[in-house]
Design a protein around this motif. Sequence first.
Motif, PDB file in Angstrom:
ATOM      1  N   ARG A  34       0.819  -1.213   0.000  1.00 54.59           N
ATOM      2  CA  ARG A  34       0.000   0.000   0.000  1.00 54.59           C
ATOM      3  C   ARG A  34       0.858   1.272   0.000  1.00 54.59           C
ATOM      4  N   TYR A  35       2.145   1.102  -0.218  1.00 53.65           N
ATOM      5  CA  TYR A  35       3.090   2.219  -0.127  1.00 53.65           C
ATOM      6  C   TYR A  35       3.373   2.790  -1.513  1.00 53.65           C
ATOM      7  N   ASN A  36       3.016   4.032  -1.727  1.00 50.19           N
ATOM      8  CA  ASN A  36       3.279   4.720  -2.993  1.00 50.19           C
ATOM      9  C   ASN A  36       4.080   5.989  -2.712  1.00 50.19           C
ATOM     10  N   PRO A  37       5.402   5.911  -2.699  1.00 49.46           N
ATOM     11  CA  PRO A  37       6.218   7.092  -2.397  1.00 49.46           C
ATOM     12  C   PRO A  37       6.025   8.195  -3.421  1.00 49.46           C
ATOM     13  N   ARG A  38       6.036   9.414  -2.942  1.00 45.54           N
ATOM     14  CA  ARG A  38       5.718  10.587  -3.762  1.00 45.54           C
ATOM     15  C   ARG A  38       6.681  10.747  -4.928  1.00 45.54           C
ATOM     16  N   TRP A  39       6.103  11.045  -6.081  1.00 47.62           N
ATOM     17  CA  TRP A  39       6.908  11.352  -7.263  1.00 47.62           C
ATOM     18  C   TRP A  39       7.663  12.665  -7.066  1.00 47.62           C
ATOM     19  N   CYS A  40       8.545  12.978  -7.995  1.00 40.66           N
ATOM     20  CA  CYS A  40       9.307  14.232  -7.901  1.00 40.66           C
ATOM     21  C   CYS A  40       9.641  14.718  -9.299  1.00 40.66           C
TER      22      CYS A  40
ATOM     23  N   THR B  31      17.401  24.941  -2.022  1.00 39.47           N
ATOM     24  CA  THR B  31      16.964  25.537  -0.750  1.00 39.47           C
ATOM     25  C   THR B  31      17.199  24.596   0.424  1.00 39.47           C
ATOM     26  N   ASP B  32      18.011  23.570   0.192  1.00 40.35           N
ATOM     27  CA  ASP B  32      18.357  22.600   1.247  1.00 40.35           C
ATOM     28  C   ASP B  32      17.100  22.009   1.893  1.00 40.35           C
ATOM     29  N   SER B  33      16.128  21.647   1.045  1.00 36.64           N
ATOM     30  CA  SER B  33      14.838  21.178   1.555  1.00 36.64           C
ATOM     31  C   SER B  33      14.478  19.776   1.073  1.00 36.64           C
ATOM     32  N   LEU B  34      15.454  19.029   0.573  1.00 33.74           N
ATOM     33  CA  LEU B  34      15.159  17.695   0.073  1.00 33.74           C
ATOM     34  C   LEU B  34      14.606  16.812   1.191  1.00 33.74           C
ATOM     35  N   GLY B  35      13.602  16.015   0.842  1.00 30.46           N
ATOM     36  CA  GLY B  35      12.974  15.134   1.807  1.00 30.46           C
ATOM     37  C   GLY B  35      13.548  13.733   1.747  1.00 30.46           C
ATOM     38  N   PRO B  36      13.019  12.812   2.546  1.00 30.45           N
ATOM     39  CA  PRO B  36      13.534  11.440   2.608  1.00 30.45           C
ATOM     40  C   PRO B  36      13.353  10.656   1.309  1.00 30.45           C
ATOM     41  N   ILE B  37      12.459  11.099   0.440  1.00 28.72           N
ATOM     42  CA  ILE B  37      12.292  10.464  -0.872  1.00 28.72           C
ATOM     43  C   ILE B  37      13.019  11.258  -1.940  1.00 28.72           C
ATOM     44  N   SER B  38      12.775  12.550  -2.003  1.00 23.40           N
ATOM     45  CA  SER B  38      13.341  13.382  -3.063  1.00 23.40           C
ATOM     46  C   SER B  38      14.862  13.428  -3.042  1.00 23.40           C
ATOM     47  N   LYS B  39      15.491  13.117  -1.900  1.00 20.14           N
ATOM     48  CA  LYS B  39      16.958  13.110  -1.865  1.00 20.14           C
ATOM     49  C   LYS B  39      17.532  11.976  -2.717  1.00 20.14           C
ATOM     50  N   HIS B  40      16.679  11.004  -3.066  1.00 20.69           N
ATOM     51  CA  HIS B  40      17.107   9.891  -3.917  1.00 20.69           C
ATOM     52  C   HIS B  40      16.748  10.117  -5.386  1.00 20.69           C
ATOM     53  N   TYR B  41      16.305  11.312  -5.715  1.00 25.00           N
ATOM     54  CA  TYR B  41      15.853  11.643  -7.076  1.00 25.00           C
ATOM     55  C   TYR B  41      16.829  11.145  -8.140  1.00 25.00           C
TER      56      TYR B  41
END
Length: 355
Positions: free
Chosen positions: A290-296, A307-317
């Motif tokens: 049921r896990y759908n990590p947010r797109w980027c 802006t040094d605001s990467l999140g736990p998912i977006s840092k793996h972009y």
Amino acid sequence: LKSSDERASSWRAKSIAKFNLQPVPGKKGLVNAGSEEAWKRYYKYRSEKEKDDARKSDSGSDYYDSDGNSISGDGEDNDEKEDLQTMIWKWTEWGMEEIVKSAMVDGCEWQWTPQQLVVAWEDPGKVRSADYNCYVWSPYAIPHAIKLSHSWCGKIRWDSYELATDWNYMLLDFEEEEVGGEFTELCSNNYDKIKTSHLNKATCNKLRKFLYGANTKQSKEITCSDKDFWLLIFGSMGSTDKDLMEDAKDCSLGYSWCPWKQNEMKEMLFNEKAPANDDPNGEPPTTLDRYNPRWCSWLRYRILEVTDSLGPISKHYQPPAAKKPGPSSRRSSTFGSDDSVGFGCGYGSDDYGDY
């Protein structure tokens, strides 16, 4: 010395009264108060631009078919007129009002004047090109403004697309006799070639100092954060989507990384307990299926990065795969087997939190 009556009738005083400008924060003298000639130019220039504010029902907007013929808005053209009005509403009210509400510190205005939206239609309900223009004014008694321009031109299909889009700015200093100059590109995506070199911290500092008189920590505490500043800048140019994936009427902005389409990436993020909404303070996932990590999108990633605001998912972009140059740069791009590329990445999950 001028008398109080003379000062009250000055162009600076008129501008402050008409446009609700606030005193410049901080010590006096740190920011030039502006000459009378500068304020005269400012007053007349801004008054003229506000006549064409797209939010005014009587301002009108230009809209054309794909051949460049003017659409009257009568009879068969009524659908196009309604579509245009919807685009303006999504941009200037539904989209920007939400951004301003969440981004700006209470007591500080985001003063902006969206201009007439110019749209050409490919088919009924399908945009071929759109040009967004607006002015952002300092909320303080500083005779400065930033002119913003965003163009979108494309043809989006399920299996292919053509795309050319860019975002640009111009500094307007009314101390100059000839106000304006050339636009500087912030970023662009032209037929798979993404450019973001001018979307950086230095540009953010430059624009903030020009608009607010300072780019200090104290200034940000009474205006907005750097991340929110960029969201306001891009939103003012029509890109109000919270994921920065598309403009109004399904006008895609290009590449988006979809981690939930990659099983290995999805499992890694799940094991890292990365909240599905990319919020470091969000709820961790509980079940993998049921896990759908947010797109980027590429644009959202760049704003978070600078802006040094990467999140736990977006840092793996992961950026788009390099494409071999074709016979022409103005080509259609077809999706292959790389599932990280997508324009219509949908989602549905109890583990996908609000953001």
